[in-house]
Design a protein around this motif. Structure first.
Motif, short mmCIF file in Angstrom:
data_model
loop_
_atom_site.label_atom_id
_atom_site.label_comp_id
_atom_site.label_asym_id
_atom_site.label_seq_id
_atom_site.Cartn_x
_atom_site.Cartn_y
_atom_site.Cartn_z
N LEU A 136 39.40 47.40 -19.12
CA LEU A 136 39.96 47.21 -20.45
C LEU A 136 40.62 45.84 -20.62
CD1 LEU A 136 41.58 50.72 -21.04
CD2 LEU A 136 39.49 49.82 -22.08
N LEU A 137 41.36 45.39 -19.61
CA LEU A 137 42.18 44.19 -19.75
C LEU A 137 41.58 42.94 -19.11
CD1 LEU A 137 45.73 45.72 -19.11
CD2 LEU A 137 44.59 45.30 -21.30
N LEU A 138 40.72 43.12 -18.11
CA LEU A 138 40.15 41.96 -17.41
C LEU A 138 38.65 41.80 -17.67
CD1 LEU A 138 41.88 42.39 -13.92
CD2 LEU A 138 42.65 41.02 -15.85
N GLY A 139 38.04 42.79 -18.29
CA GLY A 139 36.61 42.72 -18.54
C GLY A 139 35.77 42.98 -17.30
N ASP A 140 36.36 43.57 -16.25
CA ASP A 140 35.60 43.88 -15.04
C ASP A 140 34.62 45.03 -15.32
OD1 ASP A 140 37.07 41.97 -13.81
OD2 ASP A 140 38.15 43.31 -12.45
N ARG A 141 33.47 44.97 -14.70
CA ARG A 141 32.50 46.05 -14.84
C ARG A 141 32.91 47.24 -13.98
NH1 ARG A 141 26.80 43.86 -13.26
NH2 ARG A 141 26.37 46.08 -13.51
N VAL A 142 32.66 48.44 -14.50
CA VAL A 142 32.86 49.66 -13.72
C VAL A 142 31.61 49.86 -12.87
CG1 VAL A 142 33.24 52.14 -13.79
CG2 VAL A 142 34.33 50.66 -15.49
N ARG A 143 31.74 49.76 -11.58
CA ARG A 143 30.60 49.82 -10.67
C ARG A 143 30.53 51.18 -9.98
NH1 ARG A 143 28.52 44.66 -9.70
NH2 ARG A 143 29.78 43.00 -10.63
N VAL A 144 29.31 51.65 -9.81
CA VAL A 144 29.09 52.96 -9.19
C VAL A 144 29.71 53.04 -7.79
CG1 VAL A 144 27.34 54.59 -8.35
CG2 VAL A 144 27.04 53.45 -10.57
N PRO A 145 29.54 52.02 -6.91
CA PRO A 145 30.16 52.11 -5.59
C PRO A 145 31.68 52.29 -5.65
CG PRO A 145 28.53 50.36 -5.62
CD PRO A 145 28.70 50.80 -7.03
N HIS A 146 32.33 51.69 -6.66
CA HIS A 146 33.78 51.82 -6.78
C HIS A 146 34.16 53.25 -7.16
CE1 HIS A 146 34.21 47.23 -7.67
NE2 HIS A 146 33.92 47.49 -6.40
N VAL A 147 33.40 53.85 -8.08
CA VAL A 147 33.67 55.22 -8.48
C VAL A 147 33.46 56.17 -7.29
CG1 VAL A 147 32.99 57.09 -10.02
CG2 VAL A 147 33.06 54.74 -10.87
N VAL A 148 32.36 55.95 -6.56
CA VAL A 148 32.09 56.77 -5.37
C VAL A 148 33.21 56.61 -4.36
CG1 VAL A 148 30.55 57.07 -3.39
CG2 VAL A 148 29.60 56.72 -5.69
N ALA A 149 33.68 55.37 -4.17
CA ALA A 149 34.75 55.12 -3.21
C ALA A 149 36.04 55.83 -3.61
CB ALA A 149 34.99 53.62 -3.08
#
Length: 304
Positions: free
Chosen positions: A111-124
């Motif tokens: 929301l604030l930095l424009g970073d992409r939500v990545r599948v490996p991060h969600v899995v982690a």
């Protein structure tokens, strides 16, 4: 080369939550009992004042309220909520509730930095929550609404502090920036200490040793390296490094407090370390680095 530098920065920054993992042992064995506000205030304020004295530069303009906000999120409110959770919940439950912090960081960074939500991060995130449960959660637990809310609040404070620190960028050198936040957080805590607990009648040599450890390693060294890491690493990578704390706390309990270390806990530690490595090795947009000129003002050096 850039990937190797990021891994090196991750390894250096990971030392900080590892040191913070020893805070529970130091608090229970060296500090006065039942004085969480005293411990939090002494951990923050003296270290902040030392760094302010060395830097001799106060915030200006918009950074007066930004330093207060960051100091409250990263230090004052976080410390307070951490101790409230510790007094209302078993440590394992508090750690499990706090494991939502990387998920909050992912959302805020998007929301604030424009970073992409990545599948490996969600899995982690999911894997790490399971690892924390294996590491610290026992079969019989008691839930307390105040404690759960405090643990959730602490996770939100840390996630918000990481993301806002990256969004606003530090305008001065890292030591002075650390001093601003420690001082602000300590000043937020000080009135609560004086009203709720009051000052102690005596401080023993053992107490002084414990306070010195928290001030020097936990705050002066710890937060200086932590904010350096926020400059250099993606927000999500920073949030996962925090899982080093329950790992270290568990092993210190085994070494010094005769606590049992079961095979399940060892599996949990391995799972947690795996989730940390997964996030560190997942490509992401690097954090914008901040360079400082001799006057202590900062300018952005690389793209977002």
């Amino acid at each position: 080369m850039k990937a190797n530098r990021l891994l090196l920065d991750s390894a250096v920054t990971a030392l900080v939550p590892a040191i913070w993992g020893s805070t529970y042992l130091v608090t229970t064995e060296l500090l006065p009992p039942d004085r969480p506000l005293l411990a939090a205030t002494v951990r923050a304020l003296p270290a902040g004042l030392v760094l302010l004295a060395l830097g001799r530069v106060l915030p200006t303009g918009i950074w007066w309220w930004r330093a207060l906000v960051l100091g409250t999120l990263n230090i004052g409110a976080f410390f307070f909520l951490l101790f409230v959770a510790a007094y209302h919940l078993p440590g394992g439950v508090a750690a499990l509730v706090g494991s939502v912090q990387p998920a909050v960081t992912i959302l805020l960074a998007a929301l604030l930095l424009g970073d992409r939500v990545r599948v490996p991060h969600v899995v982690a995130c999911v894997v790490a929550a399971g690892g924390v449960a294996l590491l610290v959660l026992k079969s019989t637990v008691q839930l307390d609404a105040v404690g759960v809310l405090a643990a959730l609040g602490g996770a939100v404070c840390m996630a918000s502090g990481i993301v806002l620190t990256k969004r606003w960028k530090r305008p001065v050198g890292v030591l002075l920036f650390t001093g601003w936040q420690l001082t602000a957080g300590g000043l937020v805590l000080l009135p609560a200490l004086l009203v709720v607990e009051g000052l102690p009648d005596t401080i023993t040599g053992t107490n002084a040793l414990g306070f010195g450890y928290l001030i020097v390693l936990g705050s002066l060294f710890g937060y200086s390296v932590w904010f350096r890491g926020i400059d250099r690493l993606p927000a999500v990578a920073m949030s996962f490094l925090g899982f080093m704390s329950p790992i270290v706390a568990t092993f210190l309990g085994y070494l010094f407090l005769s606590q049992v270390l079961s095979p399940t806990q060892l599996i949990g530690a391995v799972v947690l370390i795996g989730s940390i490595l997964l996030v560190q090795l997942t490509p992401n947009k690097p954090a914008r680095e901040v360079q400082t000129d001799p006057r202590g003002t900062g300018t952005s050096a690389s793209g977002k």
